[in-house]
Design an enzyme around this catalytic site. Structure first.
Site, mmCIF file in Angstrom:
data_model
loop_
_atom_site.group_PDB
_atom_site.id
_atom_site.type_symbol
_atom_site.label_atom_id
_atom_site.label_comp_id
_atom_site.label_asym_id
_atom_site.label_seq_id
_atom_site.Cartn_x
_atom_site.Cartn_y
_atom_site.Cartn_z
ATOM 1 N N VAL A 1 0.834 -1.207 0.000
ATOM 2 C CA VAL A 1 0.000 0.000 0.000
ATOM 3 C C VAL A 1 0.868 1.255 0.000
ATOM 4 O O VAL A 1 0.576 2.228 -0.696
ATOM 5 C CB VAL A 1 -0.996 -0.007 1.184
ATOM 6 C CG1 VAL A 1 -1.796 1.297 1.223
ATOM 7 C CG2 VAL A 1 -1.942 -1.191 1.063
ATOM 8 N N CYS A 2 1.963 1.222 0.741
ATOM 9 C CA CYS A 2 2.859 2.378 0.776
ATOM 10 C C CYS A 2 3.468 2.625 -0.602
ATOM 11 O O CYS A 2 3.563 3.765 -1.052
ATOM 12 C CB CYS A 2 3.960 2.177 1.813
ATOM 13 S SG CYS A 2 3.322 2.019 3.497
ATOM 14 N N THR A 3 3.866 1.552 -1.257
ATOM 15 C CA THR A 3 4.427 1.676 -2.604
ATOM 16 C C THR A 3 3.388 2.283 -3.543
ATOM 17 O O THR A 3 3.692 3.221 -4.292
ATOM 18 C CB THR A 3 4.888 0.300 -3.125
ATOM 19 O OG1 THR A 3 5.891 -0.202 -2.231
ATOM 20 C CG2 THR A 3 5.461 0.401 -4.522
ATOM 21 N N LEU B 1 2.914 6.105 -2.666
ATOM 22 C CA LEU B 1 4.030 6.963 -3.066
ATOM 23 C C LEU B 1 4.219 6.974 -4.577
ATOM 24 O O LEU B 1 4.597 7.994 -5.147
ATOM 25 C CB LEU B 1 5.308 6.542 -2.339
ATOM 26 C CG LEU B 1 5.262 6.699 -0.807
ATOM 27 C CD1 LEU B 1 6.556 6.219 -0.178
ATOM 28 C CD2 LEU B 1 4.946 8.113 -0.389
#
Length: 146
Positions: free
Chosen positions: A43-45, A48
């Site tokens: 999810v972070c990837t 960002l």
């Protein structure tokens, strides 16, 4: 979590692009602070990379972006290089930035919450939202306040 209208806490830290001192940007540009739980997680990837994909529009809106979490610099460097992030990922090793911005912990206190703040040129929080808001929403907030 800080409220809209609150003064933005100032900090200085190490990042994937060298030292970052928020004082260098406050009052001059809008600032997007993305507090995300972990480097190189799905999810972070996605979050960002969505920012990276729209970075030209963000820059045109006179705005800088910083990703923030307590992860170590080496992991952040490889993460940033793999995806070509043009914005710095900040190391919050002692979690003082997270604390100053009222970002809580999740999953048994292992990870910080996912929160996005936008700081206006007046040095105040103009947007605060948990989760992964679409970049179009961030741009809409920025352009409506300029």
């Amino acid at each position: 979590m800080l409220k809209v209208g609150a003064d933005a806490p100032v900090f200085a830290a190490t990042s994937t692009k060298g030292p970052v001192d928020l004082k260098d940007y406050l009052g001059k540009q809008n600032i997007v602070l993305i507090f995300y739980p972990g480097d190189d997680t799905p999810v972070c990837t996605k979050q960002l990379c969505a920012v990276q994909d729209n970075y030209a529009s963000i820059e045109q809106a006179d705005t800088v972006v910083f990703g923030v979490n307590p992860g170590e610099l080496g992991k952040k460097q490889s993460f940033a290089e793999r995806f070509g992030y043009r914005f710095p990922l900040i190391v919050d090793a002692d979690e003082s930035i997270r604390s100053a911005y009222g970002v809580g912990k999740i999953l048994g206190l292992f990870f910080q919450q996912r929160i996005v703040y936008i700081i206006g040129k007046d040095r105040k929080i103009m947007y605060a939202k948990k989760g992964n808001p679409p970049v179009s929403e961030l741009l809409s907030v920025i352009t409506s306040h300029s």
